[in-house]
Design a protein around this motif. Structure first.
Motif, PDB file in Angstrom:
ATOM      1  N   ILE A  98      -4.046 -11.584 -16.787  1.00  0.00           N
ATOM      2  CA  ILE A  98      -4.930 -11.337 -15.643  1.00  0.00           C
ATOM      3  C   ILE A  98      -5.339  -9.870 -15.666  1.00  0.00           C
ATOM      4  CG2 ILE A  98      -5.154 -11.408 -13.139  1.00  0.00           C
ATOM      5  CD1 ILE A  98      -3.050 -13.594 -13.081  1.00  0.00           C
ATOM      6  N   LEU A  99      -6.641  -9.631 -15.554  1.00  0.00           N
ATOM      7  CA  LEU A  99      -7.187  -8.279 -15.673  1.00  0.00           C
ATOM      8  C   LEU A  99      -7.140  -7.516 -14.352  1.00  0.00           C
ATOM      9  CD1 LEU A  99     -10.188  -9.259 -17.924  1.00  0.00           C
ATOM     10  CD2 LEU A  99      -8.464  -7.577 -18.534  1.00  0.00           C
ATOM     11  N   SER A 100      -7.410  -6.228 -14.437  1.00  0.00           N
ATOM     12  CA  SER A 100      -7.346  -5.368 -13.255  1.00  0.00           C
ATOM     13  C   SER A 100      -8.575  -5.497 -12.361  1.00  0.00           C
ATOM     14  CB  SER A 100      -7.187  -3.901 -13.683  1.00  0.00           C
ATOM     15  OG  SER A 100      -8.286  -3.498 -14.466  1.00  0.00           O
ATOM     16  N   THR A 101      -9.552  -6.301 -12.760  1.00  0.00           N
ATOM     17  CA  THR A 101     -10.703  -6.570 -11.905  1.00  0.00           C
ATOM     18  C   THR A 101     -10.566  -7.899 -11.171  1.00  0.00           C
ATOM     19  OG1 THR A 101     -11.825  -7.421 -13.881  1.00  0.00           O
ATOM     20  CG2 THR A 101     -12.348  -5.171 -13.206  1.00  0.00           C
ATOM     21  N   ASP A 102      -9.422  -8.559 -11.297  1.00  0.00           N
ATOM     22  CA  ASP A 102      -9.183  -9.842 -10.643  1.00  0.00           C
ATOM     23  C   ASP A 102      -8.968  -9.636  -9.137  1.00  0.00           C
ATOM     24  OD1 ASP A 102      -8.111 -12.811 -11.714  1.00  0.00           O
ATOM     25  OD2 ASP A 102      -7.327 -12.235  -9.758  1.00  0.00           O
ATOM     26  N   SER A 103      -9.522 -10.541  -8.333  1.00  0.00           N
ATOM     27  CA  SER A 103      -9.416 -10.379  -6.876  1.00  0.00           C
ATOM     28  C   SER A 103      -8.917 -11.646  -6.183  1.00  0.00           C
ATOM     29  CB  SER A 103     -10.774  -9.961  -6.300  1.00  0.00           C
ATOM     30  OG  SER A 103     -11.766 -10.933  -6.575  1.00  0.00           O
ATOM     31  N   ARG A 104      -8.270 -12.535  -6.913  1.00  0.00           N
ATOM     32  CA  ARG A 104      -7.821 -13.796  -6.319  1.00  0.00           C
ATOM     33  C   ARG A 104      -6.822 -13.592  -5.179  1.00  0.00           C
ATOM     34  NH1 ARG A 104      -4.997 -16.457 -11.444  1.00  0.00           N
ATOM     35  NH2 ARG A 104      -6.612 -15.169 -12.439  1.00  0.00           N
ATOM     36  N   ALA A 105      -6.110 -12.470  -5.194  1.00  0.00           N
ATOM     37  CA  ALA A 105      -5.062 -12.235  -4.199  1.00  0.00           C
ATOM     38  C   ALA A 105      -5.563 -11.467  -2.974  1.00  0.00           C
ATOM     39  CB  ALA A 105      -3.888 -11.500  -4.845  1.00  0.00           C
ATOM     40  N   ASP A 107      -6.674 -12.447  -0.125  1.00  0.00           N
ATOM     41  CA  ASP A 107      -6.162 -12.946   1.154  1.00  0.00           C
ATOM     42  C   ASP A 107      -4.699 -12.544   1.367  1.00  0.00           C
ATOM     43  OD1 ASP A 107      -8.606 -14.038   1.721  1.00  0.00           O
ATOM     44  OD2 ASP A 107      -8.079 -16.065   1.071  1.00  0.00           O
ATOM     45  N   ILE A 108      -3.933 -12.497   0.281  1.00  0.00           N
ATOM     46  CA  ILE A 108      -2.540 -12.068   0.398  1.00  0.00           C
ATOM     47  C   ILE A 108      -2.471 -10.601   0.825  1.00  0.00           C
ATOM     48  CG2 ILE A 108      -0.485 -11.510  -0.990  1.00  0.00           C
ATOM     49  CD1 ILE A 108      -0.943 -14.184  -2.423  1.00  0.00           C
ATOM     50  N   VAL A 109      -3.321  -9.766   0.237  1.00  0.00           N
ATOM     51  CA  VAL A 109      -3.348  -8.359   0.617  1.00  0.00           C
ATOM     52  C   VAL A 109      -3.765  -8.207   2.076  1.00  0.00           C
ATOM     53  CG1 VAL A 109      -4.490  -6.151   0.204  1.00  0.00           C
ATOM     54  CG2 VAL A 109      -3.725  -7.535  -1.728  1.00  0.00           C
ATOM     55  N   SER A 110      -4.753  -8.986   2.502  1.00  0.00           N
ATOM     56  CA  SER A 110      -5.171  -8.931   3.910  1.00  0.00           C
ATOM     57  C   SER A 110      -4.028  -9.313   4.834  1.00  0.00           C
ATOM     58  CB  SER A 110      -6.366  -9.864   4.133  1.00  0.00           C
ATOM     59  OG  SER A 110      -7.490  -9.431   3.394  1.00  0.00           O
ATOM     60  N   ARG A 111      -3.282 -10.313   4.432  1.00  0.00           N
ATOM     61  CA  ARG A 111      -2.133 -10.730   5.240  1.00  0.00           C
ATOM     62  C   ARG A 111      -1.067  -9.643   5.287  1.00  0.00           C
ATOM     63  NH1 ARG A 111      -0.426 -15.555   2.670  1.00  0.00           N
ATOM     64  NH2 ARG A 111       1.294 -14.502   1.625  1.00  0.00           N
ATOM     65  N   ALA A 131      -5.388  -6.080  -4.525  1.00  0.00           N
ATOM     66  CA  ALA A 131      -5.270  -7.475  -4.963  1.00  0.00           C
ATOM     67  C   ALA A 131      -4.986  -7.611  -6.450  1.00  0.00           C
ATOM     68  CB  ALA A 131      -6.555  -8.225  -4.614  1.00  0.00           C
ATOM     69  N   CYS A 132      -5.342  -6.593  -7.235  1.00  0.00           N
ATOM     70  CA  CYS A 132      -5.149  -6.702  -8.682  1.00  0.00           C
ATOM     71  C   CYS A 132      -3.791  -6.181  -9.132  1.00  0.00           C
ATOM     72  CB  CYS A 132      -6.260  -5.966  -9.414  1.00  0.00           C
ATOM     73  SG  CYS A 132      -6.336  -4.204  -9.043  1.00  0.00           S
ATOM     74  N   GLN A 133      -2.975  -5.699  -8.218  1.00  0.00           N
ATOM     75  CA  GLN A 133      -1.643  -5.247  -8.612  1.00  0.00           C
ATOM     76  C   GLN A 133      -0.750  -6.443  -8.941  1.00  0.00           C
ATOM     77  OE1 GLN A 133      -0.871  -2.592  -5.153  1.00  0.00           O
ATOM     78  NE2 GLN A 133      -0.348  -1.066  -6.698  1.00  0.00           N
ATOM     79  N   PRO A 134       0.173  -6.285  -9.872  1.00  0.00           N
ATOM     80  CA  PRO A 134       1.027  -7.410 -10.254  1.00  0.00           C
ATOM     81  C   PRO A 134       1.851  -7.950  -9.089  1.00  0.00           C
ATOM     82  CG  PRO A 134       1.816  -5.349 -11.226  1.00  0.00           C
ATOM     83  CD  PRO A 134       0.462  -5.086 -10.687  1.00  0.00           C
ATOM     84  N   THR A 135       2.180  -7.102  -8.136  1.00  0.00           N
ATOM     85  CA  THR A 135       2.944  -7.575  -6.980  1.00  0.00           C
ATOM     86  C   THR A 135       2.162  -8.631  -6.212  1.00  0.00           C
ATOM     87  OG1 THR A 135       2.081  -5.628  -5.835  1.00  0.00           O
ATOM     88  CG2 THR A 135       4.313  -5.495  -6.704  1.00  0.00           C
ATOM     89  N   ALA A 136       0.891  -8.347  -5.926  1.00  0.00           N
ATOM     90  CA  ALA A 136       0.057  -9.307  -5.193  1.00  0.00           C
ATOM     91  C   ALA A 136      -0.226 -10.539  -6.043  1.00  0.00           C
ATOM     92  CB  ALA A 136      -1.250  -8.639  -4.766  1.00  0.00           C
ATOM     93  N   LEU A 137      -0.436 -10.352  -7.347  1.00  0.00           N
ATOM     94  CA  LEU A 137      -0.715 -11.491  -8.221  1.00  0.00           C
ATOM     95  C   LEU A 137       0.506 -12.399  -8.351  1.00  0.00           C
ATOM     96  CD1 LEU A 137      -2.742  -9.570 -10.935  1.00  0.00           C
ATOM     97  CD2 LEU A 137      -3.638 -11.300  -9.364  1.00  0.00           C
ATOM     98  N   PHE A 351     -20.648  -2.094  -6.416  1.00  0.00           N
ATOM     99  CA  PHE A 351     -19.437  -2.796  -5.987  1.00  0.00           C
ATOM    100  C   PHE A 351     -19.377  -4.233  -6.507  1.00  0.00           C
ATOM    101  CE2 PHE A 351     -20.040   0.125  -2.113  1.00  0.00           C
ATOM    102  CZ  PHE A 351     -19.433   1.179  -2.778  1.00  0.00           C
ATOM    103  N   LEU A 352     -19.684  -4.407  -7.787  1.00  0.00           N
ATOM    104  CA  LEU A 352     -19.653  -5.745  -8.373  1.00  0.00           C
ATOM    105  C   LEU A 352     -18.267  -6.365  -8.288  1.00  0.00           C
ATOM    106  CD1 LEU A 352     -21.744  -5.107 -11.613  1.00  0.00           C
ATOM    107  CD2 LEU A 352     -22.549  -6.057  -9.445  1.00  0.00           C
ATOM    108  N   ASN A 353     -17.239  -5.538  -8.304  1.00  0.00           N
ATOM    109  CA  ASN A 353     -15.848  -6.012  -8.252  1.00  0.00           C
ATOM    110  C   ASN A 353     -15.115  -5.457  -7.033  1.00  0.00           C
ATOM    111  OD1 ASN A 353     -15.698  -7.489 -10.882  1.00  0.00           O
ATOM    112  ND2 ASN A 353     -16.225  -5.475 -11.678  1.00  0.00           N
ATOM    113  N   GLY A 354     -15.857  -5.213  -5.949  1.00  0.00           N
ATOM    114  CA  GLY A 354     -15.255  -4.681  -4.744  1.00  0.00           C
ATOM    115  C   GLY A 354     -15.250  -3.161  -4.739  1.00  0.00           C
TER     116      GLY A 354
END
Length: 501
Positions: A98-105, A107-111, A131-137, A351-354
């Protein structure tokens, strides 16, 4: 003569370069690695393809150099931070990287921001959660792919994964691990309380032992030697976060220095003797020199925006340039050089990736009209990237003195036109660094320290770093870019509430 090899794994390419002890590059090879986007916000790569690409560029660089594999004194690594690369309990690749531009997490960061986890974790990590940190992923995997999560053997960064394939030994290192939110800055190591705060206590046994960047971390195995062309037993050093590698290869050595890296990410950084309690977006991580800290403002908003525009909007121009034996970058540089900033009303938010303040931010062109040309749009992309860097720099300068100059590296530093815009918009002299593979050079410097060629990284930097250009700001451009920058800031600030919804 002894030689050093540096590997650099960014978001798109895997590169290997070989350097002499004095920093002169004698060979390099690169290979693209496929990007997978199976769902919105997902940015993945195949782990076996990634390993094969690294093996191929190592062998290719050796072949190009013409030197004996036995002349390589050591190998080390530069790689993107954050992201997630996993192997299972048998040491086999697990899922995709998973790359550092991934944003799947997101909602977890928002929480975590709402329930106080983000604030509490910052007391340990000296940085915000993203969201791209391994902790959130990892938290995302635990909730969404529990079967895969249960099979995790080692949690790796991209450097850790490639090093593991080369040596068979599982380690992490301080620069990337601290940037990923795993390291307690007081304890200078992992902390069970911190992992429990993230809801990841079972990951304690999956985090590899930590090494410093220039420490030995294994040697080339017979199997990896067969694939890469390196000699079995060649020393391998731990390596570092690519922002450290580009920093040290740019001569980042004292707290007075300020370094900008304009690649996929907008990286703006300096080193300090202690972590800085800066703005909410300010990040601290361990620097590659033990005892120092890297203070950083960053977002995925830099020169990668031009790559996107070229790929999606300039296909015809790319074909024409190729047929004429030219580079598409020659054309875009010409377009921007011929565009008058005070007559171009287009503003671009990159801001293509936030952004650093809003995960859901998106790219925006503002001020388009029926008469807008492609050249004006490309000029707006160049300027928007610079304005994003400037906003980060201004946050850093709230907590330190204004530098005498900045050092610029990354893709944008290869463009004299872009470099001039940096100088004009910042109203600071800009020093660009000689050499195109600074990440690989920083890695090679770590390899040289591990091999005993240099006593430390600062000495290595003094011996190998050289500048390519020194660009002065044009005073007459100050008011033009100030006006455009203020509009850029107002647009970003006013859109935040819309993006957030």
């Amino acid at each position: 003569m002894r030689y050093l090899m540096g590997l650099d794994n960014g978001g798109t390419f895997s590169k290997a370069a070989i350097f002499r002890e004095d920093g002169v590059q004698i060979a390099s090879k690169s290979a693209a690695v496929s990007l997978f986007t199976p769902a919105p916000g997902f940015r993945e790569r195949d782990l076996e393809e990634l390993w094969q690409a690294n093996a191929a560029v190592m062998r290719g660089a050796l072949d190009e150099s013409g030197i004996s594999p036995q002349d390589i004194a050591a190998v080390s690594f530069s790689g993107h931070g954050k992201g997630l690369y996993l192997v299972d309990k048998e040491g086999k690749p697990l899922g995709r990287g998973i790359l550092s531009t991934d944003s799947r997490a997101d909602d977890i960061v928002s929480r975590w921001e709402k329930d106080g986890v983000a604030e509490k974790s910052r007391r340990y990590t000296c940085q915000p959660i993203s969201a791209c940190q391994p902790t959130a992923l990892l938290a995302w995997l635990k909730e969404n792919e529990p079967d895969l999560y249960a099979r995790i053997g080692h949690v790796f960064s991209v450097n850790d994964y490639i090093r593991y394939r080369l040596t068979g030994e599982a380690y992490s290192e301080y620069t990337i691990a601290s940037g990923g939110g795993f390291v307690d800055f007081q304890k200078k190591g992992y902390n069970e309380e911190l992992l429990s705060l993230y809801g990841l206590p079972e990951m304690q046994d999956c985090l590899p032992p930590l090494k410093y960047s220039a420490e030995a971390a294994g040697s080339i195995t017979a199997e990896s030697a067969r694939l890469t062309g390196l000699a079995p037993g060649t020393l391998v050093a731990a390596g570092m976060f690519d922002i450290d590698a580009c920093g040290i290869a740019s001569g980042l050595a004292t707290p007075d220095d300020l370094c900008l890296i304009a690649g996929t990410w907008s990286i703006n950084e300096y080193i300090a003797d202690a972590p800085v309690d800066g703005e909410p977006t300010t990040r601290n991580s361990f620097f590659c020199e033990p005892g120092k800290f890297l203070v950083e403002e960053s977002s995925p908003t830099s020169a990668g925006n031009l790559e996107w525009f070229i790929r999606t909007q300039l296909a015809e121009e790319c074909q024409r340039a190729k047929a004429e034996g030219k580079s598409i970058y020659d054309l875009t540089n010409q377009w921007v050089a011929e565009t008058e900033p005070d007559k171009n009303d287009v503003i671009y938010l990159p801001f293509l990736n936030g952004s650093s303040t809003e995960n859901h931010a998106s790219g925006v062109f503002f001020g388009l009209s029926a008469s807008t040309t492609k050249a004006e749009v490309v000029a707006a992309v160049y300027e928007g990237v610079v304005f994003s860097h400037r906003r980060h720099v201004e946050r850093l300068l709230l907590h330190r003195s204004r530098p005498q100059k900045v050092r610029l590296s990354g893709g944008a530093a290869n463009s004299p036109v872009w470099t001039q815009i940096f100088a004009d918009a910042l109203q600071l002299p800009v020093e660009s660094i000689a050499g195109k593979e600074l990440g690989a050079l920083g890695a090679a410097m770590a390899a040289g320290v591990a091999a005993g060629i240099y006593p430390d990284l600062s000495t290595a930097a003094n011996q190998v770093v050289s500048t390519a250009a020194f660009v002065q700001p044009r005073k007459q451009m100050q008011s033009i870019y100030e006006k455009k920058y203020q509009l850029y800031c107002r647009l970003e600030d006013n859109l935040c509430s819309i993006w957030h919804r």
